[in-house]
Design an enzyme around this catalytic site. Structure first.
Site, PDB file in Angstrom:
ATOM      1  N   GLY A  60      73.241  44.464  28.423  1.00  0.00           N
ATOM      2  CA  GLY A  60      71.964  43.874  28.007  1.00  0.00           C
ATOM      3  C   GLY A  60      70.856  44.865  27.716  1.00  0.00           C
ATOM      4  O   GLY A  60      70.022  44.643  26.849  1.00  0.00           O
ATOM      5  N   ASP A 116      67.232  44.543  30.775  1.00  0.00           N
ATOM      6  CA  ASP A 116      66.638  43.654  29.781  1.00  0.00           C
ATOM      7  C   ASP A 116      65.727  42.623  30.431  1.00  0.00           C
ATOM      8  O   ASP A 116      64.637  42.364  29.956  1.00  0.00           O
ATOM      9  CB  ASP A 116      67.742  42.962  28.948  1.00  0.00           C
ATOM     10  CG  ASP A 116      68.833  42.318  29.797  1.00  0.00           C
ATOM     11  OD1 ASP A 116      68.768  42.392  31.045  1.00  0.00           O
ATOM     12  OD2 ASP A 116      69.772  41.741  29.209  1.00  0.00           O
ATOM     13  N   ASP A 119      65.278  38.430  36.703  1.00  0.00           N
ATOM     14  CA  ASP A 119      65.293  36.978  36.884  1.00  0.00           C
ATOM     15  C   ASP A 119      65.191  36.675  38.383  1.00  0.00           C
ATOM     16  O   ASP A 119      64.095  36.702  38.943  1.00  0.00           O
ATOM     17  CB  ASP A 119      66.594  36.452  36.241  1.00  0.00           C
ATOM     18  CG  ASP A 119      66.671  34.949  36.172  1.00  0.00           C
ATOM     19  OD1 ASP A 119      65.819  34.285  36.772  1.00  0.00           O
ATOM     20  OD2 ASP A 119      67.588  34.415  35.534  1.00  0.00           O
ATOM     21  N   LYS A 147      61.058  37.057  34.473  1.00  0.00           N
ATOM     22  CA  LYS A 147      60.895  35.622  34.767  1.00  0.00           C
ATOM     23  C   LYS A 147      60.391  35.531  36.203  1.00  0.00           C
ATOM     24  O   LYS A 147      61.150  35.204  37.116  1.00  0.00           O
ATOM     25  CB  LYS A 147      62.249  34.916  34.674  1.00  0.00           C
ATOM     26  CG  LYS A 147      62.760  34.629  33.293  1.00  0.00           C
ATOM     27  CD  LYS A 147      64.017  33.768  33.397  1.00  0.00           C
ATOM     28  CE  LYS A 147      64.725  33.646  32.078  1.00  0.00           C
ATOM     29  NZ  LYS A 147      66.010  32.930  32.199  1.00  0.00           N
ATOM     30  N   VAL A 169      66.523  33.036  27.195  1.00  0.00           N
ATOM     31  CA  VAL A 169      66.186  33.804  25.995  1.00  0.00           C
ATOM     32  C   VAL A 169      67.358  34.655  25.512  1.00  0.00           C
ATOM     33  O   VAL A 169      68.202  35.071  26.316  1.00  0.00           O
ATOM     34  CB  VAL A 169      64.943  34.694  26.220  1.00  0.00           C
ATOM     35  CG1 VAL A 169      63.690  33.852  26.343  1.00  0.00           C
ATOM     36  CG2 VAL A 169      65.104  35.579  27.446  1.00  0.00           C
TER      37      VAL A 169
HETATM   38  P1  XMP Z   1      69.033  38.563  38.215  1.00  0.00           P
HETATM   39  O1  XMP Z   1      69.010  37.067  38.382  1.00  0.00           O
HETATM   40  O2  XMP Z   1      69.934  39.211  39.225  1.00  0.00           O
HETATM   41  O3  XMP Z   1      69.800  38.772  36.872  1.00  0.00           O
HETATM   42  O4  XMP Z   1      67.648  39.145  38.188  1.00  0.00           O
HETATM   43  C1  XMP Z   1      69.387  39.434  35.790  1.00  0.00           C
HETATM   44  C2  XMP Z   1      70.481  39.278  34.770  1.00  0.00           C
HETATM   45  O5  XMP Z   1      70.659  37.875  34.451  1.00  0.00           O
HETATM   46  C3  XMP Z   1      70.855  37.707  33.092  1.00  0.00           C
HETATM   47  N1  XMP Z   1      69.816  36.771  32.576  1.00  0.00           N
HETATM   48  C4  XMP Z   1      69.646  36.402  31.302  1.00  0.00           C
HETATM   49  N2  XMP Z   1      70.310  36.755  30.188  1.00  0.00           N
HETATM   50  N3  XMP Z   1      68.893  35.382  28.891  1.00  0.00           N
HETATM   51  C5  XMP Z   1      69.932  36.245  28.991  1.00  0.00           C
HETATM   52  O6  XMP Z   1      70.511  36.572  27.962  1.00  0.00           O
HETATM   53  C6  XMP Z   1      68.167  34.982  29.967  1.00  0.00           C
HETATM   54  O7  XMP Z   1      67.228  34.197  29.817  1.00  0.00           O
HETATM   55  C7  XMP Z   1      68.582  35.519  31.226  1.00  0.00           C
HETATM   56  N4  XMP Z   1      68.096  35.362  32.503  1.00  0.00           N
HETATM   57  C8  XMP Z   1      68.890  36.158  33.278  1.00  0.00           C
HETATM   58  C9  XMP Z   1      70.748  39.087  32.468  1.00  0.00           C
HETATM   59  O8  XMP Z   1      72.064  39.568  32.268  1.00  0.00           O
HETATM   60  C10 XMP Z   1      70.063  39.935  33.491  1.00  0.00           C
HETATM   61  O9  XMP Z   1      70.450  41.301  33.456  1.00  0.00           O
END
Ligand code: XMP
Length: 201
Positions: A60, A116, A119, A147, A169
Site C-alpha cells: 500500500g 498509506d 486505521d 481514520k 478509500v
Molecule cells: P490498521 O487497522 O492496523 O490497518 O491501522 C491499516 C491497514 O488497513 C488497510 N486499510 C485500508 N485499505 N482502504 C484501503 O485500501 C481503506 O479505507 C483502508 N482502511 C484500512 C490498509 O492496508 C492499511 O495499511
C-alpha cells in the site's frame, strides 16, 4: 500555445466509475506530499540527522513512499516490510505478523516508517514495536491518511497527510482486492464495488 490538458498529455482521468467521491485529487496530494517532505527535511535537519531511512509497508505505501522520497532533501535510503494477519485457532482475534523483507541495517539509523493509511492502529503499533528491537537512533511514522475515529491501539503518527472519516478509500496505492492502486487520486469506493468475489478470475 501547446495543449497541456490531461487528455492531451494522456494523463489518467481523475475519476473512476467505481468511485463514489474523489476525496483528494492528484494535485492536492502532490501539494501535501511536498509540504510533508519539507517538514520532514526540517525536523531531521534540526535533529542533526544527515541521513534518513524510509521503511514502507508493502504494497500500500509504495506509491506514497516513492513521491515522499523525492521531496526529502537529506540522504534518504528506502526499504520495505510486509505484514500479514493470522487468526488464533480458538478465538476470532487476528494478530499482525511481520515478514522481515527489509535488508538495510536499521541499528543506530533514523527510521521513518511509512504507510498509506492508519486505521485501527494495530499494524503500525505492532511494527513499531518490532522495529524498535533493531535499536534505531529514532523511529517515527508517516501516513498519508488517518481514520482517527477507528483507533483501537493507542497510536499516533508524527506525520499525517490527511485525516479522513470512516469510509473505504482506494487509489494512490490503496486497493480493494488488489484493484485501484493505480488511480492517481484517493476516492471512496462505491459500496456495490466492495465485493471481492466479483473480481475472482
Ligand atoms: P490498521 O487497522 O492496523 O490497518 O491501522 C491499516 C491497514 O488497513 C488497510 N486499510 C485500508 N485499505 N482502504 C484501503 O485500501 C481503506 O479505507 C483502508 N482502511 C484500512 C490498509 O492496508 C492499511 O495499511
Amino acid at each position: 500555445m501547446p495543449n497541456f490538458s490531461r487528455q492531451a498529455l494522456n494523463l489518467p482521468p481523475e475519476t473512476h466509475p467505481d468511485v463514489e467521491t474523489v476525496l483528494f485529487p492528484s494535485r492536492i496530494i502532490a501539494q501535501r506530499v511536498a509540504s510533508l517532505g519539507g517538514i520532514i527535511t526540517n525536523d531531521y535537519t534540526a535533529l542533526g540527522a544527515h541521513e534518513l531511512t524510509l521503511v514502507g509497508i508493502a504494497n500500500g505505501a509504495v506509491v506514497f513512499m516513492a513521491d515522499l522520497l523525492r521531496q526529502i532533501r537529506i540522504h534518504t535510503r528506502i526499504d520495505t516490510v510486509r505484514v500479514s494477519s493470522y487468526q488464533d485457532a480458538d478465538s476470532p482475534v487476528t494478530h499482525p505478523q511481520m515478514h522481515a523483507t527489509n535488508r538495510l541495517a536499521l541499528s543506530r539509523r533514523h527510521i521513518l516508517l511509512v504507510d498509506d493509511i492508519l486505521d485501527t492502529g494495530n499494524t503500525l503499533a505492532f511494527l513499531k514495536a518490532e522495529l524498535q528491537k533493531q535499536a534505531p537512533a529514532s523511529l517515527r511514522t508517516c501516513v498519508l491518511l488517518d481514520k482517527k475515529g477507528r483507533r483501537q491501539a493507542a497510536f499516533d503518527a508524527e506525520y499525517t497527510g490527511f485525516v479522513i472519516p470512516d469510509v473505504f478509500v482506494v487509489g494512490y496505492g490503496l486497493d480493494f482486492a488488489e484493484r485501484y492502486r493505480n488511480l492517481p487520486f484517493v476516492g471512496v469506493l462505491k459500496r456495490e464495488c466492495q465485493n471481492a468475489a466479483a473480481f475472482a478470475s
